[in-house]
Write a protein that holds these residues in place. Structure first.
Motif, PDB file in Angstrom:
ATOM      1  N   ALA A  65       3.255 -27.089  12.122  1.00 40.62           N
ATOM      2  CA  ALA A  65       4.100 -25.834  12.032  1.00 40.62           C
ATOM      3  C   ALA A  65       3.148 -24.600  12.059  1.00 40.62           C
ATOM      4  O   ALA A  65       3.752 -23.955  12.490  1.00 40.62           O
ATOM      5  CB  ALA A  65       3.586 -25.649  10.641  1.00 40.62           C
ATOM      6  N   ASP A  66       1.920 -24.406  11.881  1.00 41.52           N
ATOM      7  CA  ASP A  66       0.846 -23.260  12.917  1.00 41.52           C
ATOM      8  C   ASP A  66       1.212 -22.838  13.553  1.00 41.52           C
ATOM      9  O   ASP A  66       1.514 -21.580  13.486  1.00 41.52           O
ATOM     10  CB  ASP A  66      -0.320 -23.323  11.694  1.00 41.52           C
ATOM     11  CG  ASP A  66      -0.747 -23.752  10.533  1.00 41.52           C
ATOM     12  OD1 ASP A  66       0.458 -22.759  10.003  1.00 41.52           O
ATOM     13  OD2 ASP A  66      -1.721 -23.758  10.190  1.00 41.52           O
ATOM     14  N   ALA A  68       3.839 -23.534  15.811  1.00 39.87           N
ATOM     15  CA  ALA A  68       5.762 -23.533  15.620  1.00 39.87           C
ATOM     16  C   ALA A  68       5.586 -21.587  15.578  1.00 39.87           C
ATOM     17  O   ALA A  68       5.848 -20.732  15.981  1.00 39.87           O
ATOM     18  CB  ALA A  68       6.642 -24.291  14.690  1.00 39.87           C
ATOM     19  N   ASP A  69       4.945 -21.212  13.900  1.00 36.97           N
ATOM     20  CA  ASP A  69       4.897 -20.152  13.485  1.00 36.97           C
ATOM     21  C   ASP A  69       4.372 -19.349  14.660  1.00 36.97           C
ATOM     22  O   ASP A  69       4.927 -17.801  14.573  1.00 36.97           O
ATOM     23  CB  ASP A  69       4.376 -20.036  12.241  1.00 36.97           C
ATOM     24  CG  ASP A  69       5.028 -20.851  11.069  1.00 36.97           C
ATOM     25  OD1 ASP A  69       6.165 -20.744  11.307  1.00 36.97           O
ATOM     26  OD2 ASP A  69       4.165 -20.675   9.874  1.00 36.97           O
ATOM     27  N   ALA A  70       3.348 -19.341  15.066  1.00 37.76           N
ATOM     28  CA  ALA A  70       2.762 -18.818  15.749  1.00 37.76           C
ATOM     29  C   ALA A  70       3.086 -18.640  17.545  1.00 37.76           C
ATOM     30  O   ALA A  70       3.534 -17.462  18.235  1.00 37.76           O
ATOM     31  CB  ALA A  70       1.099 -19.788  16.654  1.00 37.76           C
ATOM     32  N   VAL A  72       6.069 -18.415  17.428  1.00 36.41           N
ATOM     33  CA  VAL A  72       7.609 -18.220  17.551  1.00 36.41           C
ATOM     34  C   VAL A  72       7.407 -16.201  17.388  1.00 36.41           C
ATOM     35  O   VAL A  72       8.383 -15.397  17.686  1.00 36.41           O
ATOM     36  CB  VAL A  72       8.234 -18.486  16.172  1.00 36.41           C
ATOM     37  CG1 VAL A  72       9.281 -16.708  15.369  1.00 36.41           C
ATOM     38  CG2 VAL A  72       8.899 -19.190  15.822  1.00 36.41           C
ATOM     39  N   ALA A  73       6.217 -15.778  16.819  1.00 42.06           N
ATOM     40  CA  ALA A  73       5.895 -14.909  16.347  1.00 42.06           C
ATOM     41  C   ALA A  73       5.251 -14.271  17.946  1.00 42.06           C
ATOM     42  O   ALA A  73       5.810 -12.745  17.849  1.00 42.06           O
ATOM     43  CB  ALA A  73       4.293 -14.331  15.383  1.00 42.06           C
TER      44      ALA A  73
END
Length: 83
Positions: A65-66, A68-70, A72-73
């Protein structure tokens, strides 16, 4: 669990296709030979258990999840930086 006593050179047959032979005894260790069809997987249980534990730990960390968030950012920053 079936417990058998074997001497060096003696075997145990499992299902008619797998033969386990006692090859040597040294101290508290024994050497066994396994004769089985090629499609039969033979693995040491401690290795299988270690892989399962490692996979479970990796899945529990939430690192996916971390990551994937990185991603996207980073894509959002790249999009915002374009004219």
């Amino acid at each position: 669990m079936l417990v058998l006593t074997r001497k060096i050179g003696e075997s145990v047959l499992i299902g008619g296709e797998i033969e386990v032979t006692l090859l040597d005894i040294k101290g508290d260790s024994i050497r066994i030979g396994v004769n089985a069809p090629r499609e039969t997987r033979i693995q040491r249980s401690e290795i299988v258990n270690a892989v399962v534990a490692e996979n479970t730990a990796a899945a529990d960390t939430g690192a996916g999840a971390d990551a994937a968030d990185a991603i996207v950012a980073a894509l959002a920053r790249r999009r915002d930086a374009q004219p």
